[in-house]
Design a protein around this motif. Structure first.
Motif, PDB file in Angstrom:
ATOM      1  N   ASP A 101       0.834  -1.203   0.000  1.00 56.33           N
ATOM      2  CA  ASP A 101       0.000   0.000   0.000  1.00 56.33           C
ATOM      3  C   ASP A 101       0.874   1.260   0.000  1.00 56.33           C
ATOM      4  OD1 ASP A 101      -2.167  -1.669   0.056  1.00 56.33           O
ATOM      5  OD2 ASP A 101      -2.593  -1.410   2.183  1.00 56.33           O
ATOM      6  N   TYR A 103       3.827   1.514  -1.203  1.00 56.67           N
ATOM      7  CA  TYR A 103       4.456   1.614  -2.530  1.00 56.67           C
ATOM      8  C   TYR A 103       3.420   1.906  -3.628  1.00 56.67           C
ATOM      9  CZ  TYR A 103       9.360   0.394  -1.755  1.00 56.67           C
ATOM     10  OH  TYR A 103      10.691   0.431  -1.410  1.00 56.67           O
ATOM     11  N   GLN A 104       2.152   1.961  -3.236  1.00 57.84           N
ATOM     12  CA  GLN A 104       1.045   2.176  -4.174  1.00 57.84           C
ATOM     13  C   GLN A 104       1.030   1.086  -5.248  1.00 57.84           C
ATOM     14  OE1 GLN A 104      -0.394   6.477  -4.482  1.00 57.84           O
ATOM     15  NE2 GLN A 104       1.821   6.714  -4.775  1.00 57.84           N
ATOM     16  N   SER A 106      -0.799  -2.364  -6.442  1.00 57.11           N
ATOM     17  CA  SER A 106      -2.071  -3.068  -6.297  1.00 57.11           C
ATOM     18  C   SER A 106      -1.828  -4.490  -5.789  1.00 57.11           C
ATOM     19  CB  SER A 106      -2.803  -3.124  -7.637  1.00 57.11           C
ATOM     20  OG  SER A 106      -3.055  -1.826  -8.125  1.00 57.11           O
ATOM     21  N   GLU A 270       4.579   6.058  -2.301  1.00 54.77           N
ATOM     22  CA  GLU A 270       4.197   7.255  -1.558  1.00 54.77           C
ATOM     23  C   GLU A 270       5.229   7.431  -0.448  1.00 54.77           C
ATOM     24  OE1 GLU A 270       0.258   9.145   0.621  1.00 54.77           O
ATOM     25  OE2 GLU A 270       0.087   7.307  -0.561  1.00 54.77           O
TER      26      GLU A 270
END
Length: 882
Positions: A101, A103-104, A106, A270
């Motif tokens: 999450d 590291y964005q 999926s 992020e």
């Protein structure tokens, strides 16, 4: 949005497979909260490598949704026999998801399907959309997906060493096309997935048959052409099983997924979330790679504060109750310069410059007046730092740091600002943001410094009553007032006193070690057949794995791993390994302990002055730093000999050491009320032999050394909530054997099992557990819906009352010993606390008194259902007091 002109590249990762690979490739690692992190760390390293090398525009990590899939309808025993996931790995999956999450990236799982099916379906969709596709897994089953557009990367030993499977590579390796991989699995089966295949048909036979018949179906259509009567008979007999096995091995490429290629586009991590997670997990090296320190500077807009800088110190500055803050810039307060004081009381807010205060007899008189109450931050630090100027701080009634620590020992208290923030007091700046860090660290202008220190005094005044009330509400005020506060002054005495170290003896040991290292180096090079740099992992890897052809257990990005765990596995294969391991151990002794201790000997006192960290651990144990004297290695004879350099500071004195025998097991017997354990300790039996007798159902004479060793491992392992996996690693046995051993232990000592169940239930009800002296540890994860976090919390709940109570007992013993030595007017001094051991220096004429007094005091520190036992020894050095 992803740039349409950029080549579209999709990376698909088999999450479960990579997590397993990472877990078993790396040694068990823990962060400061005791959570295992090796799988998360390995997973992170893999992610970083993939992002850097592949530069994906789209990325997804697929996970298995559960144990049951559509394949179980075909074959109920599919993946049967797989061992249960070790809890040390299970507890890390939530953090792996948090990592993704941050590291964005999926992530996706689909009920009734495996990660392979999600990957197979998405890769099929992406191929039609002209994507370049990279699949990452540790499972060779996925090689069936390789095509002109899809490369399948399979991890080998380690986590970042990946073998790339293209159709050409599959052909070179097996002589087959990727599509034929499932036919091969149909014939030979797959033990890891419990796919049966045809008994007796291995990889070579399967490949030979497929080269001749192309597919499994063609093979059975032309089975009369198979050479070899026995093989033909086997194939015919297990035809149904072979076709079913192929079906089980075939990855579904039309799974009903609800993710689209657009939804898994990748824009990058992020940063703030990644930094936050790395901090939580303790990934310092990765934080440094990001150019990020564990604590970021935060600038606060602070309101103006009123204060006075007096021209001289007069008695009318002081009141009956004073909030007194002692400031220094360096963490090591034994050598740090004082840079000022703040004094906040009913008469006003004062900043006292260092020189003005230290040269004032009025200030010294007030500091040493027990009738003048002082509320401080870190009583021990304040006391030790002032003693350097011959000022003994007395009248300390309350310690803000100690109170905050006891109220929430799991919370990191970096400075007073962090504590204040917890209580929503934000009129104070963190020390790091105020003083800066690294090369920029320094003391600001006088006016700014004065305001900063006064704000600290004001924050202390706002915190005092709130913290005290909370301690009383929690029934922890006695723990604070009668144990930790008196102990802080005893620790201050110990730190100021220090322990003498003979520099010449250390240097002599260093020379001896250096000679040993030279001898070992020559022996290693002789066994290797050439000279090389033993300290170079790359050169060592070439010698071990290319020249000596030793088996490879793990690879890194730069080549073969030569880590300690790898070398230990290699030990039976060549005599060079034991010499290399010894070389490393002695090298560490030389650099870390011999050279390290020589650097910290105070030239004035000829002593080392360690710092005891009283407000650090969640269990209440003390730790030692600058230098760490609790961690001098004693397994090696050379390590034990380092203690020969620790000597009494006066002629005619000796070192006297006393330690509790098996204190944690005795605490467990008391808390669990297990009658067998209580009787064993009351009868002074060897507890490990007794455990072996009960678990193995043998008599005392039949207990072998191996039985006792296993019993000892489970005795201490139970205290820490050890799992079957953990015990299997400790003893070198299978998980099944370890599980049986734990079950037999709990059946033999039912009180322990009842305690474990009860303490977990209590923790779920209250949200915390306590020690015998009411030390409290909050465990919010105990009611988590996440099984893995909850399991870790349960182990913490079981262990903390035992380990924490043992810590409380030796702290109480230190206070009682201090009182006893003063009452009898003895010259003996307490120097160190090392885990369950107290080390004193004493005049020889007081030894006979100590031989009676020390065990008497320590064994009666608290009253348990079993007797506490203390062993002692003494001699001219710490080494001799064993």
């Amino acid at each position: 949005m992803v740039n349409d002109l950029k080549k579209k590249k999709l990376v698909l990762i088999d999450g479960n497979s990579i997590a397993y690979r990472a877990f078993f490739a790396l040694p068990l690692l823990n962060n400061d909260k005791g959570i295992h992190t090796n799988a998360v760390y390995g997973f992170t390293m893999m992610l970083m490598k993939i992002i850097e090398e592949e530069k994906p525009t789209h990325i997804l990590v697929a996970f298995d949704a559960g144990k049951t899939t559509f394949r179980h309808k075909t074959f109920e025993e599919y993946k049967g026999g797989r061992q249960k996931t070790p809890p040390e790995l299970s507890e890390q999956f939530p953090f792996i998801r948090d990592l993704l999450d941050a590291y964005q990236i999926s992530r996706y799982e689909l009920e009734n399907y495996e990660a392979d099916d999600i990957i197979g379906t998405l890769s099929a969709i992406a191929e039609k959309e002209d994507f370049e596709i990279k699949v990452i897994s540790g499972d060779k089953d996925l090689t069936q997906l390789s095509s002109e557009k899809t490369t399948v990367g399979i991890t080998r030993k380690g986590i970042t060493d990946i073998e790339q499977y293209t159709p050409m590579h599959v052909m070179e390796k097996y002589g087959l096309t990727p599509e034929q991989i499932i036919d091969m699995k149909g014939l030979m089966g797959d033990q890891s997935d419990n796919i049966p295949g045809v008994p007796g048909v291995g990889e070579k036979t399967a490949i030979k048959l497929l080269k001749e018949f192309s597919t499994l179906e063609n093979l059975y259509e032309s089975i009369e052409n198979v050479s070899g009567a026995k093989l033909k008979e086997k194939l015919a007999e297990f035809k149904g099983q072979a076709l079913m096995s192929k079906q089980l091995a075939t990855i579904e490429r039309q799974a009903p997924i609800d993710v689209t290629l657009e939804s898994i586009s990748f824009e990058g991590p992020e940063r703030e979330k990644v930094v936050s997670l790395y901090k939580e997990l303790g990934f310092s090296t990765l934080l440094e790679k990001m150019g990020q320190d564990p604590a970021e500077q935060v600038q606060l807009e602070l309101e103006a504060v009123e204060y006075i800088i007096p021209d001289e110190i007069t008695e009318d500055l002081f009141a009956n109750e004073n909030y007194f803050y002692v400031e220094m810039l360096d963490d090591n307060y034994h050598y740090a310069d004082l840079i000022g004081f703040s004094l906040v009381n009913e008469k006003g807010n004062f900043y006292l410059p260092t020189k003005l205060a230290l040269q004032s007899e009025v200030f010294k008189k007030w500091a040493e007046d027990e009738r003048k109450t002082k509320i401080v931050y870190d009583a021990k630090r304040s006391e030790v730092s002032l003693r350097r100027y011959d000022i003994h701080l007395k009248g300390t009634e309350f310690d803000i740091l100690m109170a905050a620590y006891l109220l929430n020992p799991s919370e990191t208290m970096e400075d007073l600002a962090a504590i204040a923030k917890t209580y929503h007091i934000v009129n104070i700046q963190s020390d790091e943001s105020f003083y800066g860090k690294g090369a920029k660290r320094g003391i600001p202008e006088k006016e700014d410094l004065a305001a900063h220190l006064v704000r600290k005094g004001i924050a202390m005044s706002e915190l005092h009553t709130r913290l005290e009330d909370e301690l009383k509400t929690n029934e922890q005020y006695e723990l604070f007032k009668d144990l930790e506060m008196p102990l802080s002054l005893i620790l201050a005495d110990m730190e100021s006193c220090g322990i003498k170290v003979e520099k010449e003896r250390l240097q002599s040991m260093g020379r001896e070690l250096n000679n040993r290292l030279i001898e070992l180096e020559e022996k290693i090079c002789e066994l290797a057949g050439e000279k090389f740099n033993i300290n170079s992992p790359k050169q060592l890897g070439v010698i071990l794995f290319e020249k000596l052809n030793l088996p490879t257990f793990k690879k890194t990005k730069t080549g073969h791993s030569t880590s300690a765990d790898v070398l230990e596995k290699l030990a039976p294969h060549h005599e060079i390994i034991e010499h290399i391991l010894l070389y490393r151990q002695l090298g560490k002794l030389q650099s870390t302990y011999i050279e390290g201790l020589l650097k910290v000997i105070d030239p004035k006192t000829e002593k080392v002055h360690t710092r005891f960290q009283q407000t650090l651990t969640a269990t209440g144990r003390l730790s030692s730093i600058d230098p760490n004297l609790q961690n001098i290695p004693i397994r090696l004879e050379e390590g034990r000999k380092i203690r020969q350099a620790f000597v009494p500071s006066e002629k005619g004195w000796v070192i006297f050491a006393a330690d509790y025998s098996q204190i944690e097991l005795r605490v467990m017997a008391h808390i669990s009320e297990d009658q067998k354990l209580i009787e064993a300790f009351k009868e002074d039996l060897d507890i490990h032999t007794k455990t072996a007798m009960d678990v193995f159902h043998v008599s005392k004479d039949e207990v072998t050394s191996n039985m006792r060793r296993q019993a000892k491992a489970v005795n201490f392992g139970i205290i820490y909530g050890i799992s079957d996996y953990g015990l299997s690693q400790n003893l070198g046995i299978t998980r099944k054997e370890a599980a049986q051993f734990i079950d037999r232990y709990l059946n033999s000592f039912p009180g322990v099992k009842v305690y474990m169940d009860d303490i977990i239930h209590s923790a779920k009800q209250k949200g915390y557990v306590t020690t015998l002296l009411q030390r409290r540890r909050y465990i919010p994860e105990i009611t988590s819906r996440n099984f893995n976090l909850r399991s870790f919390a349960e182990r913490t709940a079981m262990n903390t009352p035992i380990q924490g109570s043992a810590a409380d007992i030796i702290k109480k013993a230190m206070i009682d010993m201090d009182d006893a030595l003063k009452d009898k007017g003895l010259k003996t001094r307490l120097l160190l606390q090392v885990h369950d051991e107290l080390i004193f220096e004493a005049p020889e004429e007081e030894i006979d008194i100590l031989k009676e007094l020390v065990p008497l005091v320590m064994e009666n520190a608290v009253e348990l259902a079993v007797p506490l036992k203390v062993d002692y020894a003494y001699g001219p050095t710490w080494f001799d007091a064993k």
